[in-house]
Each structure stands twice: as structure tokens, then as C-alpha cells.
Enzyme design. Structure first.
Site, PDB file in Angstrom:
ATOM      1  N   HIS A 122      38.123  27.585  41.602  1.00 23.15           N
ATOM      2  CA  HIS A 122      36.978  28.161  40.855  1.00 23.15           C
ATOM      3  C   HIS A 122      37.046  27.828  39.365  1.00 23.15           C
ATOM      4  O   HIS A 122      36.437  28.522  38.540  1.00 23.15           O
ATOM      5  CB  HIS A 122      36.918  29.677  41.054  1.00 23.15           C
ATOM      6  N   CYS A 134      25.297  16.805  28.412  1.00 20.42           N
ATOM      7  CA  CYS A 134      26.430  15.925  28.736  1.00 20.42           C
ATOM      8  C   CYS A 134      26.674  15.859  30.240  1.00 20.42           C
ATOM      9  O   CYS A 134      26.310  16.783  30.973  1.00 20.42           O
ATOM     10  CB  CYS A 134      27.690  16.406  28.017  1.00 20.42           C
TER      11      CYS A 134
HETATM   12  N1  APR Z   1      49.273  41.902  45.829  1.00 17.26           N
HETATM   13  C1  APR Z   1      48.525  41.270  46.778  1.00 17.26           C
HETATM   14  N2  APR Z   1      47.208  41.538  46.995  1.00 17.26           N
HETATM   15  C2  APR Z   1      46.649  42.503  46.231  1.00 17.26           C
HETATM   16  C3  APR Z   1      47.370  43.212  45.243  1.00 17.26           C
HETATM   17  C4  APR Z   1      48.743  42.875  45.054  1.00 17.26           C
HETATM   18  N3  APR Z   1      49.496  43.482  44.133  1.00 17.26           N
HETATM   19  N4  APR Z   1      46.536  44.114  44.662  1.00 17.26           N
HETATM   20  C5  APR Z   1      45.311  43.958  45.285  1.00 17.26           C
HETATM   21  N5  APR Z   1      45.399  43.008  46.228  1.00 17.26           N
HETATM   22  C6  APR Z   1      44.355  42.502  47.130  1.00 17.26           C
HETATM   23  C7  APR Z   1      43.232  43.486  47.449  1.00 17.26           C
HETATM   24  O1  APR Z   1      43.570  44.282  48.566  1.00 17.26           O
HETATM   25  C8  APR Z   1      42.068  42.550  47.749  1.00 17.26           C
HETATM   26  O2  APR Z   1      42.042  42.214  49.127  1.00 17.26           O
HETATM   27  O3  APR Z   1      43.739  41.430  46.466  1.00 17.26           O
HETATM   28  C9  APR Z   1      42.397  41.290  46.937  1.00 17.26           C
HETATM   29  C10 APR Z   1      41.505  41.038  45.729  1.00 17.26           C
HETATM   30  O4  APR Z   1      40.222  40.764  46.212  1.00 17.26           O
HETATM   31  P1  APR Z   1      39.021  40.419  45.201  1.00 17.26           P
HETATM   32  O5  APR Z   1      39.043  41.372  44.084  1.00 17.26           O
HETATM   33  O6  APR Z   1      37.805  40.316  46.053  1.00 17.26           O
HETATM   34  O7  APR Z   1      39.438  39.002  44.589  1.00 17.26           O
HETATM   35  P2  APR Z   1      39.285  37.548  45.230  1.00 17.26           P
HETATM   36  O8  APR Z   1      39.384  37.587  46.709  1.00 17.26           O
HETATM   37  O9  APR Z   1      40.219  36.659  44.504  1.00 17.26           O
HETATM   38  O10 APR Z   1      37.777  37.187  44.804  1.00 17.26           O
HETATM   39  C11 APR Z   1      37.261  35.950  45.206  1.00 17.26           C
HETATM   40  O11 APR Z   1      35.220  36.339  44.019  1.00 17.26           O
HETATM   41  O12 APR Z   1      34.385  37.382  42.212  1.00 17.26           O
HETATM   42  C12 APR Z   1      34.624  36.157  42.746  1.00 17.26           C
HETATM   43  O13 APR Z   1      35.068  34.049  41.728  1.00 17.26           O
HETATM   44  C13 APR Z   1      35.604  35.335  41.899  1.00 17.26           C
HETATM   45  O14 APR Z   1      37.541  34.059  42.584  1.00 17.26           O
HETATM   46  C14 APR Z   1      36.850  35.276  42.769  1.00 17.26           C
HETATM   47  C15 APR Z   1      36.293  35.427  44.170  1.00 17.26           C
END
Ligand code: APR
Length: 257
Positions: A122, A134
Site C-alpha cells: 500500500h 508528472c
Molecule cells: N498483534 C497481532 N495482531 C494484532 C495486534 C497485535 N498486537 N493488535 C491488533 N491486531 C489485529 C486485530 O485483531 C486486527 O485483526 O490486527 C488487525 C488489524 O486490522 P486492521 O486495523 O483492519 O488493519 P489492516 O488489516 O492492516 O488494514 C488493511 O485497510 O485501512 C486500510 O490501507 C489500510 O492497509 C490498511 C488496510
């Protein structure tokens, strides 16, 4: 209860036997560093509306508002440091003959931990790109505190945009190619993602279809959990540490340094 000693040993055994390892990470891996996740408790999308801040339409409507939000996040991330999960992943990237990290995170903490072969699915919050004329895809790095948002393109002086992938935007072709190539692996380990944002959320199923042993690390059960070969329920900073201890205690891995 997942994340038991037994499951951890099974995961370590697979990692011990592997030579091609791909790790895919999401915001949860940076949670212990103080970087907010997006969904769930304390998630950014509880307080902010993605359609107002993380789409090309939102930027076209109000580039200053979008930049103020990204600059707020940049300042916050600048005050954070890689945690144990980042450190262990960096060590694996130096140890495995074939290792790839595919991260959805734009915070740069994996790179700061010294991880090799990082695919930024991302983009990066530390890169900017031209919003004006550009050629698309040209980016430049700028970690400074932005004097007067919105910043200008270093090439044409037009409006610059954050070097991240917004909702509704395609993944860069080269990034997609590198991510798909990384699916050819012995172990595909996914950590810290809710698995709801595609195409990133589809990588584990595809890796499994291509024969990889798939492992999930997450304190919560996600939509994708039932589709993994092994799900370790716990926090990344703890489970990577325990996996590394298990690996180094019984390691047959030859260091490729
Ligand atoms: N260790 C492992 N996992 C964790 C921890 C931890 N300490 N704390 C929270 N989590 C988990 C949560 O349970 C959840 O499932 O991490 C996950 C975070 O999920 P999101 O907040 O949805 O993040 P992500 O999946 O990376 O989002 C995907 O969405 O908003 C867009 O572009 C943005 O890259 C991002 C994409």
C-alpha cells in the site's frame, strides 16, 4: 484455545524445515509500537471516515484536509520504534535463503528494523507523488515535518499527494508481480491484519492453493481464520518472540549471512 504450545511447535517445525518463507503483515504488527490500527478498538476508522480522507475523490475535494491527517499520522509514527515482531521478521529476512515481506503497512517500521526484501503493498507514508501532470508512479521520499500542507511536486511544482494506495486505487503492477512471486513459498505467515481489504486479503488463499503452508497470527479470530492451515491466537510481538526462541533452541537452519 489457539496459540497453544503445540500449535507453536507445529509452526516452528514448518519454519525450521522451510527455505522459502513469505510473511505478510498488517497494522496489528505495529500496534505494540503505538501506531493505531484501522479497525477494532482504538482503530482510526472509528474516529475518521475513510471516504473523507483515504480516496482520490477525497483528495480532489480537499487536499489540505487529507494532508493534515497524513501529516498528523506521520508525526505520530515518527515517534514510534519497531517492536519485537519487526525485529524477528528482520532477522528472518537475513536468515532464510528466500524471504519476502509483503506489508500493507505504510509506516516504514519494517524497514527501520532492517528487514530485507520488503514489498510495500500500500505504498509508504514517507513518500510523496505528483498529483498534477508528472508520470504516475514517480515518487520521492520526504520525512521532514511538512512546512505548509499541501506540499508541492519537486518536479513540476504542482500539488503533491501522499505515496500511499487509497481505496479504489489499483496496486502498482510491479508490486503485484513481486507479491504473486512471493506466493511460491513453503510457509506463508500472515500477521496483524483483519483480512477484509482486497487484494491483500486474497494472498493467503492463493499461497495455499499454490502449496504453501499458511499460518495466521492474530489475537482475534478473523474472517479468514478457518481457511489457514494453522492459526496462532495472540499478539505478534509475543508470538514472533516465542517462535524465534523455539527456532533458535532447536535450529537446524544454516545462517545464509
Ligand atoms: N498483534 C497481532 N495482531 C494484532 C495486534 C497485535 N498486537 N493488535 C491488533 N491486531 C489485529 C486485530 O485483531 C486486527 O485483526 O490486527 C488487525 C488489524 O486490522 P486492521 O486495523 O483492519 O488493519 P489492516 O488489516 O492492516 O488494514 C488493511 O485497510 O485501512 C486500510 O490501507 C489500510 O492497509 C490498511 C488496510
Amino acid at each position: 484455545m489457539h496459540g497453544t504450545e503445540g500449535e507453536l511447535s507445529r509452526a516452528a517445525e514448518r519454519l525450521r524445515r522451510a527455505s522459502r518463507v513469505t510473511v505478510a503483515t498488517g497494522a496489528g504488527v505495529s500496534a505494540a509500537s503505538g501506531v493505531p490500527t484501522f479497525r477494532g478498538a482504538g482503530g482510526l476508522w472509528n474516529d475518521f471516515r475513510p471516504e473523507e480522507l483515504a480516496t482520490p475523490e477525497a483528495f480532489a475535494r480537499d487536499p489540505r484536509l487529507v494532508w493534515e491527517w497524513y501529516e498528523w499520522r506521520r508525526r505520530r509514527i515518527a515517534g514510534c520504534a519497531p517492536n519485537r515482531a519487526h525485529e524477528v521478521i528482520a532477522a528472518w529476512s537475513r536468515r532464510y535463503p528466500r524471504f519476502t515481506l509483503v506489508t500493507q503497512n505504510v509506516d516504514g517500521l519494517h524497514e527501520r528494523a532492517g528487514t530485507r526484501n520488503v514489498v510495500r503493498f500500500h505504498g509508504s507514508i514517507w513518500e510523496l507523488a505528483c498529483w498534477s501532470g508528472c508520470p504516475p508512479g514517480e515518487r520521492w521520499r520526504d520525512e521532514r515535518e511538512l512546512p505548509e500542507p499541501p506540499p508541492r511536486c519537486v518536479r513540476c511544482g504542482g500539488l503533491a499527494r501522499p505515496g500511499v494506495v487509497w481505496f479504489g486505487e489499483p496496486i502498482e503492477a510491479a508490486v503485484l508481480r513481486a507479491s504473486l512471486a512471493a506466493l511460491e513459498c513453503d510457509v506463508f505467515l500472515v500477521a496483524g491484519t483483519s483480512g477484509v481489504v482486497y487484494p491483500a486479503a486474497g494472498l493467503a488463499d492463493e499461497a495455499r492453493r499454490r502449496g504453501a503452508f499458511t499460518i495466521e497470527v492474530n489475537p482475534e479470530v478473523t474472517e479468514a481464520t478457518p481457511r489457514f492451515d494453522l492459526a496462532l491466537q495472540g499478539r505478534a510481538e509475543d508470538l514472533f518472540d516465542r517462535l524465534e526462541k523455539e527456532l533458535s533452541s532447536g535450529s537446524r537452519l544454516s545462517s545464509s549471512q
